[in-house]
Design a protein around this motif. Structure first.
Motif, PDB file in Angstrom:
ATOM      1  N   GLN A 191      21.396 -32.075 123.593  1.00 28.65           N
ATOM      2  CA  GLN A 191      22.804 -32.405 123.385  1.00 28.65           C
ATOM      3  C   GLN A 191      23.036 -33.854 123.793  1.00 28.65           C
ATOM      4  O   GLN A 191      22.654 -34.272 124.885  1.00 28.65           O
ATOM      5  CB  GLN A 191      23.707 -31.482 124.202  1.00 28.65           C
ATOM      6  CG  GLN A 191      25.199 -31.805 124.074  1.00 28.65           C
ATOM      7  CD  GLN A 191      26.066 -30.826 124.849  1.00 28.65           C
ATOM      8  OE1 GLN A 191      25.752 -29.644 124.954  1.00 28.65           O
ATOM      9  NE2 GLN A 191      27.174 -31.318 125.384  1.00 28.65           N
ATOM     10  N   MET A 192      23.651 -34.615 122.918  1.00 29.93           N
ATOM     11  CA  MET A 192      24.001 -35.989 123.242  1.00 29.93           C
ATOM     12  C   MET A 192      25.262 -35.988 124.103  1.00 29.93           C
ATOM     13  O   MET A 192      26.219 -35.264 123.829  1.00 29.93           O
ATOM     14  CB  MET A 192      24.242 -36.797 121.963  1.00 29.93           C
ATOM     15  CG  MET A 192      23.046 -36.808 121.010  1.00 29.93           C
ATOM     16  SD  MET A 192      21.508 -37.402 121.774  1.00 29.93           S
ATOM     17  CE  MET A 192      21.962 -39.121 122.077  1.00 29.93           C
ATOM     18  N   LEU A 193      25.276 -36.804 125.155  1.00 30.36           N
ATOM     19  CA  LEU A 193      26.408 -36.846 126.082  1.00 30.36           C
ATOM     20  C   LEU A 193      27.278 -38.083 125.887  1.00 30.36           C
ATOM     21  O   LEU A 193      28.274 -38.249 126.594  1.00 30.36           O
ATOM     22  CB  LEU A 193      25.900 -36.774 127.527  1.00 30.36           C
ATOM     23  CG  LEU A 193      25.104 -35.517 127.881  1.00 30.36           C
ATOM     24  CD1 LEU A 193      24.639 -35.569 129.328  1.00 30.36           C
ATOM     25  CD2 LEU A 193      25.921 -34.255 127.635  1.00 30.36           C
ATOM     26  N   GLN A 194      26.887 -38.966 124.979  1.00 30.29           N
ATOM     27  CA  GLN A 194      27.674 -40.161 124.644  1.00 30.29           C
ATOM     28  C   GLN A 194      28.096 -40.987 125.865  1.00 30.29           C
ATOM     29  O   GLN A 194      29.191 -41.533 125.922  1.00 30.29           O
ATOM     30  CB  GLN A 194      28.931 -39.794 123.847  1.00 30.29           C
ATOM     31  CG  GLN A 194      28.649 -39.470 122.391  1.00 30.29           C
ATOM     32  CD  GLN A 194      28.309 -38.010 122.156  1.00 30.29           C
ATOM     33  OE1 GLN A 194      28.808 -37.138 122.860  1.00 30.29           O
ATOM     34  NE2 GLN A 194      27.457 -37.739 121.193  1.00 30.29           N
ATOM     35  N   GLY A 195      27.240 -41.014 126.862  1.00 34.11           N
ATOM     36  CA  GLY A 195      27.523 -41.849 128.024  1.00 34.11           C
ATOM     37  C   GLY A 195      28.511 -41.270 129.007  1.00 34.11           C
ATOM     38  O   GLY A 195      28.847 -41.914 130.013  1.00 34.11           O
ATOM     39  N   LYS A 196      29.000 -40.059 128.737  1.00 35.48           N
ATOM     40  CA  LYS A 196      29.945 -39.448 129.676  1.00 35.48           C
ATOM     41  C   LYS A 196      29.200 -38.993 130.926  1.00 35.48           C
ATOM     42  O   LYS A 196      28.135 -38.402 130.848  1.00 35.48           O
ATOM     43  CB  LYS A 196      30.646 -38.257 129.029  1.00 35.48           C
ATOM     44  CG  LYS A 196      31.734 -37.671 129.919  1.00 35.48           C
ATOM     45  CD  LYS A 196      32.573 -36.630 129.197  1.00 35.48           C
ATOM     46  CE  LYS A 196      33.676 -36.099 130.115  1.00 35.48           C
ATOM     47  NZ  LYS A 196      34.523 -35.081 129.455  1.00 35.48           N
ATOM     48  N   LYS A 219      22.973 -39.822 131.428  1.00 37.75           N
ATOM     49  CA  LYS A 219      24.327 -39.929 130.872  1.00 37.75           C
ATOM     50  C   LYS A 219      24.343 -39.988 129.353  1.00 37.75           C
ATOM     51  O   LYS A 219      25.416 -39.963 128.751  1.00 37.75           O
ATOM     52  CB  LYS A 219      25.042 -41.139 131.465  1.00 37.75           C
ATOM     53  CG  LYS A 219      24.403 -42.471 131.145  1.00 37.75           C
ATOM     54  CD  LYS A 219      25.177 -43.593 131.817  1.00 37.75           C
ATOM     55  CE  LYS A 219      24.558 -44.952 131.527  1.00 37.75           C
ATOM     56  NZ  LYS A 219      25.324 -46.043 132.176  1.00 37.75           N
ATOM     57  N   TYR A 220      23.160 -40.080 128.742  1.00 37.02           N
ATOM     58  CA  TYR A 220      23.113 -40.171 127.289  1.00 37.02           C
ATOM     59  C   TYR A 220      22.690 -38.863 126.619  1.00 37.02           C
ATOM     60  O   TYR A 220      23.184 -38.517 125.553  1.00 37.02           O
ATOM     61  CB  TYR A 220      22.151 -41.285 126.860  1.00 37.02           C
ATOM     62  CG  TYR A 220      22.540 -42.633 127.405  1.00 37.02           C
ATOM     63  CD1 TYR A 220      23.678 -43.295 126.939  1.00 37.02           C
ATOM     64  CD2 TYR A 220      21.786 -43.245 128.411  1.00 37.02           C
ATOM     65  CE1 TYR A 220      24.050 -44.523 127.449  1.00 37.02           C
ATOM     66  CE2 TYR A 220      22.148 -44.469 128.917  1.00 37.02           C
ATOM     67  CZ  TYR A 220      23.276 -45.109 128.445  1.00 37.02           C
ATOM     68  OH  TYR A 220      23.649 -46.325 128.961  1.00 37.02           O
ATOM     69  N   MET A 221      21.761 -38.130 127.246  1.00 42.27           N
ATOM     70  CA  MET A 221      21.235 -36.943 126.579  1.00 42.27           C
ATOM     71  C   MET A 221      20.850 -35.854 127.575  1.00 42.27           C
ATOM     72  O   MET A 221      20.410 -36.136 128.690  1.00 42.27           O
ATOM     73  CB  MET A 221      20.007 -37.309 125.740  1.00 42.27           C
ATOM     74  CG  MET A 221      19.541 -36.177 124.830  1.00 42.27           C
ATOM     75  SD  MET A 221      18.057 -36.604 123.876  1.00 42.27           S
ATOM     76  CE  MET A 221      16.797 -36.433 125.136  1.00 42.27           C
TER      77      MET A 221
END
Length: 251
Positions: A191-196, A219-221
């Protein structure tokens, strides 16, 4: 169901390790045998090793204050139960006051006790706490259960406010996660977390499946790969679909 937790940073990793040590301490301290009380005392020494690596007290006080300010913001919300909110705020104040009242470095009272430090120095050596190495400790182990318990809880008492704060902060953190049902195709999930930024992952799995998650994340994946164990306990890839619940937690 079995819950696996994965910390995203060193701070949460330290809190989880101390929580695990506290559960171990409580279990062995409540037993009767001197050998079990030896494990309880050794666990206190392990707590000092972990807690001494960071300024936990100030970090926890800052987090408690931050949570208090967040909760105060809910007071004007008519959909919030005022009695429940006030109870939580009182709990934050009580835990913060008790933690603030603890003097000095975490576990300094143990470090100032030469007898305990002599035991600590021997317990890190395999078999180093035998009666011929520590006759006074061997004699202490032959005291009554009640006497040993009194000593153990007296040595632990100055650490109690720290562990109450840890338990409260981790409880609040876990409650921020909203479980999502997911199926890992052929035993793998990304799952990609988009830097969150998240602080903890909680993965809930039916233990009857026999799958074991190996988790890596930044924070990215997020990547979860499932394995299984044979009779030799060696992990092997789990190639079937795996249903599980995933919760990402962050204050």
């Amino acid at each position: 169901m079995i819950v696996y937790e994965y910390p995203f940073n060193e701070r949460i990793r330290t809190l989880l390790r101390l929580e695990d040590l506290y559960e171990k301490f409580v279990f062995f301290a409540e037993q009767s045998d001197p050998l079990q009380h030896h494990v309880a005392l050794s666990t206190i020494f392990e707590m000092l090793e972990v807690a001494g690596r960071a300024d936990l007290k100030s970090d926890l006080l800052q987090e408690l204050e931050r949570q208090k300010q967040t909760l105060l913001g809910f007071k004007a919300n008519p959909n919030v139960q005022a009695d429940r909110l006030n109870m939580v705020l009182d709990e934050v104040d009580r835990i913060s006051s008790a933690l603030m009242a603890t003097a000095g470095k975490t576990g300094q009272h143990i470090r100032d006790n030469e007898w305990l430090m002599s035991i600590r120095g021997r317990t890190i050596i395999p078999g180093g706490a035998c009666e011929f190495d520590l006759p006074s400790y061997y004699a202490w182990q032959h005291r009554t259960r009640e006497e040993r318990l009194t000593d153990i809880f007296a040595w632990f008492a100055p650490l109690q406010p720290l562990f109450e704060a840890i338990a409260f902060v981790l409880k609040l953190l876990r409650e921020t996660g909203r479980p999502t049902k997911i199926i890992a195709q052929a035993g793998s999930f990304q799952q990609m977390l988009q830097g969150k930024v998240y602080q903890m992952l909680r993965l809930t799995l039916d233990e009857r499946i026999g799958a074991i998650p190996e988790i890596s994340a930044n924070k990215y994946m997020l990547w979860v790969r499932f394995t299984t164990q044979g009779g030799d306990m060696k992990p092997r890839p789990y190639d079937h679909d795996v249903p599980f619940d995933l919760a990402l937690c962050n204050f």
